[in-house]
Motif scaffolding. Structure first.
Motif, PDB file in Angstrom:
ATOM      1  N   TYR A 153      -0.615 -11.204  -3.813  1.00 46.44           N
ATOM      2  CA  TYR A 153       0.179  -9.964  -3.816  1.00 46.44           C
ATOM      3  C   TYR A 153       0.219  -9.378  -5.226  1.00 46.44           C
ATOM      4  O   TYR A 153       0.056  -8.163  -5.417  1.00 46.44           O
ATOM      5  N   ALA A 213      -3.205  -7.890  -6.152  1.00 46.80           N
ATOM      6  CA  ALA A 213      -3.402  -6.560  -5.570  1.00 46.80           C
ATOM      7  C   ALA A 213      -2.760  -5.489  -6.441  1.00 46.80           C
ATOM      8  O   ALA A 213      -3.358  -4.430  -6.709  1.00 46.80           O
ATOM      9  N   ARG A 218      -4.735  -4.929  -9.645  1.00 47.71           N
ATOM     10  CA  ARG A 218      -5.953  -4.169  -9.376  1.00 47.71           C
ATOM     11  C   ARG A 218      -5.666  -2.686  -9.189  1.00 47.71           C
ATOM     12  O   ARG A 218      -6.487  -1.833  -9.535  1.00 47.71           O
ATOM     13  N   GLU A 219      -4.503  -2.368  -8.652  1.00 44.09           N
ATOM     14  CA  GLU A 219      -4.149  -0.961  -8.433  1.00 44.09           C
ATOM     15  C   GLU A 219      -4.020  -0.183  -9.730  1.00 44.09           C
ATOM     16  O   GLU A 219      -4.184   1.042  -9.752  1.00 44.09           O
ATOM     17  N   ALA A 268     -11.668 -10.539  -2.559  1.00 43.66           N
ATOM     18  CA  ALA A 268     -10.740  -9.882  -3.485  1.00 43.66           C
ATOM     19  C   ALA A 268     -11.427  -8.823  -4.332  1.00 43.66           C
ATOM     20  O   ALA A 268     -10.781  -7.929  -4.874  1.00 43.66           O
ATOM     21  N   LEU A 327      -8.030  -0.913  -6.829  1.00 46.40           N
ATOM     22  CA  LEU A 327      -7.697  -1.105  -5.417  1.00 46.40           C
ATOM     23  C   LEU A 327      -6.827   0.049  -4.950  1.00 46.40           C
ATOM     24  O   LEU A 327      -5.877   0.448  -5.624  1.00 46.40           O
ATOM     25  N   ARG A 376      -0.628  -3.312   1.244  1.00 47.59           N
ATOM     26  CA  ARG A 376      -0.830  -4.368   0.261  1.00 47.59           C
ATOM     27  C   ARG A 376      -0.735  -5.746   0.923  1.00 47.59           C
ATOM     28  O   ARG A 376      -1.525  -6.650   0.640  1.00 47.59           O
ATOM     29  N   TRP A 384      -3.858  -6.346   2.941  1.00 49.68           N
ATOM     30  CA  TRP A 384      -4.972  -6.751   2.072  1.00 49.68           C
ATOM     31  C   TRP A 384      -4.839  -8.215   1.686  1.00 49.68           C
ATOM     32  O   TRP A 384      -5.819  -8.973   1.698  1.00 49.68           O
ATOM     33  N   THR A 385      -3.630  -8.633   1.355  1.00 54.36           N
ATOM     34  CA  THR A 385      -3.382 -10.025   0.989  1.00 54.36           C
ATOM     35  C   THR A 385      -3.746 -10.962   2.127  1.00 54.36           C
ATOM     36  O   THR A 385      -4.383 -12.008   1.925  1.00 54.36           O
TER      37      THR A 385
END
Length: 647
Positions: free
Chosen positions: A129, A132, A135-136, A167, A203, A211, A214-215
């Motif tokens: 988490y 993510a 990466r954003e 990932a 991301l 999110r 995605w995780t």
């Protein structure tokens, strides 16, 4: 250990590193991030506050061949949605939103050149988490997976190649405690910093639901077949005892007692040995090297050398305490201790992690102030740092024994015990007052939620390295302040204000220092303590509480080396009774109790103040000193005024 790129033909080094890039370490608490930082930077570390905050940012130099990288160890966080000052600093720094400070950012920007996200291989969902969210931000990312041995024991070890593909970032397996994988990490960092493009595109997840989705996708790819029933690990079996409602508390109390013993019985002989060497052979050698130099000799020996000796005397104490804290941290027990003590401290706006520095404070305030760094939340760290000076350290005990024995000879032990109980009550009262005023944001303290790390055997190298860097930070940050202040005190006590004396050879009362004490004494009149000798001793006690008795003896022209004269029933005790009987209008017992309360409650020693300033900054420290002096004065006045009505 190996590096896994998200796709075949990953980023290649296409340019040489020409600057000093900044690498930010991001990760959950207890994921191994700080251990990795220590392993990469060694002793090449500095600690600074993020500008305008009390949040610590550790920076260090990581040498890679001919290049040096700047590594920033950000506060541990579970996400970049800030819920505390620590998480806000981490979020702003990773995203490059204005946390720039000297030694923090690289290449003239607050944004790091690369974010190494430390993933806990045994708790991958929680770490993903955070990955993510990093990466954003668009910052180049590299993932470093730790705790793989724990993951294997729980049958949840991830497939690193699949994790990298899912990932979209390079992945490296590391064990910072043993050093395994650090070379592969260095190679991967250099490749990404020298590459033409970033490590993975930013991301794009529009909301928290996306999110989490995605995780889940990444987790399913990395750990496709987790066990249907969680595997009970060795840590789980140990926790059945250490977190048991009845068994856990005695174990916790035993551990806290051991920490207290480190700061008293164990450290005292070492402190005495250092002090004896500095004040004995080293001082004698320096005097021999400066024969007939008069005030110069006094300045160097009683001023500069005394200051250096004071700083050095804290080194063995701090080293022992840091070793103790390091053992608790590295073994995994510190998090358990926090859970056991949490309920007791929630009422004053703290959580269980504050118990360790508060307990250490009763052994010595200096390492207790440093120990507040074990708390990950800056606000609670600051609140604890403001309460530590209210814990009664052993340096005050000599004053307690003298005054209690002189004024309460038949109940001296009870009075001393009552002072320690009163110290604990002051901590609670201070916490309640601060929570209702400057720390109103901590009024609603929720039960502590903290991921428990697996139990591990502490590694000697990392333990010694951590101890060394922490002690060195104290010596660098507080040493100059302590030595400089002691030199100033010596100068004030060496300058005569009456005729017939020379510089460096003047009775205390006839010096500038004595005249300052004369000016302070009337302020103590409402507490029944209006005497220059009392004021002088209390002022000297600001430097170190253990010298209060010696300062009183010098004021009365007694030999501090004569133990009989300094005993409660000796000459010093008799002189004190005579003095306070005169200053209190015949209520010497009430004045003696007011003196004890003032010594308990007023500003701690100079070393503690210097460390408080280093950790929390000058503004908070100055305010704390003023408030605590005023608070101690009010308490002493109240005790005397009530006491004289009852005696």
């Amino acid at each position: 250990m190996s590096c896994h790129d998200p796709a075949p033909g990953g980023a290649q080094a296409t340019a040489a590193l020409t600057a000093a890039p900044t690498v930010a370490l991001v990760g959950n608490p207890n994921a191994g991030k700080s251990t990795l930082f220590n392993a990469l930077t060694g002793a090449r570390q500095t600690v600074m506050n993020a500008p305008g905050t009390t949040v610590d940012l550790q920076t260090g130099s990581w040498k890679r061949g001919r290049h040096r990288l700047t590594v920033v160890d950000l506060p541990g966080t579970y996400g970049l949605t800030p819920r505390s000052p620590d998480e806000e600093i981490a979020a702003r720094y990773v995203a490059g939103r204005g946390v720039a400070g000297r030694g923090v950012a690289g290449r003239g920007s607050a944004r790091p050149d690369l974010a190494v996200v430390v993933l806990d291989g045994a708790a991958l969902a929680r770490s993903l988490y955070l990955l993510a969210q990093v990466r954003e931000t668009g910052t180049p990312v590299l993932a470093a997976v730790t705790m793989l041995d724990v993951a294997a024991a729980r049958s949840v070890e991830p497939d690193l190649a699949a994790l990298a593909d899912a990932a979209g970032v390079p992945v490296v397996a590391i064990d910072p405690r043993t050093g395994a994988g650090l070379e592969a990490l260095g190679v991967a960092v250099e490749r990404l910093l020298a590459a033409d493009g970033p490590a993975g595109a930013p991301l794009d997840v529009p909301d928290d639901e996306a999110r989490f989705a995605w995780t889940e996708r990444v987790l399913a790819a990395a750990v496709p077949s987790p066990p249907a029933t969680p595997v009970r690990s060795t840590s789980d079996r140990i926790d059945r005892v250490l977190l048991h409602p009845w068994l856990g508390v005695p174990v916790f109390l035993a551990v806290m007692w051991a920490m207290f013993e480190l700061t008293t019985a164990v450290a005292t002989p070492l402190i005495d040995a250092v002090g004896g060497f500095v004040d004995g052979p080293l001082a004698a050698w320096l005097r021999g090297a400066l024969p007939g130099q008069g005030w110069v000799e006094g300045l160097l020996v009683d001023g500069v050398l005394s200051g250096v000796g004071t700083v050095l005397s804290f080194v063995p104490l701090l080293a022992l305490v840091f070793v103790g804290i390091g053992l608790l941290e590295d073994s995994g027990y510190l998090a358990r201790a926090a859970f056991v003590a949490d309920r007791a401290l929630r009422g004053i706006g703290l959580d269980g992690r504050a118990m360790v520095p508060l307990v250490i404070g009763f052994g010595c305030n200096v390492p207790a102030m440093v120990a507040t760094r074990t708390m990950p939340d800056a606000r609670r760290r600051l609140l604890t740092g403001l309460l530590v000076p209210l814990t009664s350290c052993p340096a005050r005990l000599t004053v307690y024994v003298l005054v209690a024995g002189a004024f309460f000879p038949s109940a001296a032990g009870t009075v001393v015990f009552g002072l320690y109980v009163f110290s604990g009550l002051l901590v609670v009262l201070g916490g309640l007052v601060l929570r209702a005023t400057a720390f109103r944001d901590l009024r609603r303290t929720r039960p502590l939620v903290l991921a428990l790390p697996a139990y591990q055997v502490p590694r000697l190298r990392s333990l010694l390295l951590s101890t060394w860097t922490r002690v060195a930070a104290f010596v660098r940050g507080a040493g100059g302040i302590i030595t400089g202040t002691l030199v100033v005190v010596w100068v004030l006590a060496a300058i005569p204000v009456t005729g017939g004396h020379t510089v460096g050879e003047v009775p205390v009362h006839d010096s500038v220092y004595g005249r300052v004490a004369d000016g302070i004494a009337p302020v103590l009149a409402p507490a029944g303590l209006d005497d220059w000798r009392i004021a002088s001793a209390l002022t000297t006690g600001f430097v170190a509480k253990e010298v209060v008795v010696g300062a009183l003896a010098q004021s009365y022209s007694l030999d501090p080396a004569d133990a009989g004269a300094l005993a409660p029933d000796g000459a010093l005790g008799e002189q004190l009774r005579i003095t306070l009987d005169a200053t209190s209008g015949g209520h010497a017992t009430a004045a003696g109790l007011a003196f004890l309360v003032f010594v308990l409650a007023y500003t701690p020693c100079l070393a503690t103040v210097a460390e408080q300033r280093r950790v929390f900054g000058g503004r908070w420290t100055s305010g704390a000193v003023v408030v605590q002096l005023a608070f101690a004065w009010l308490l002493a006045v109240a005790v005397f005024q009530v006491g004289r009505l009852l005696t």
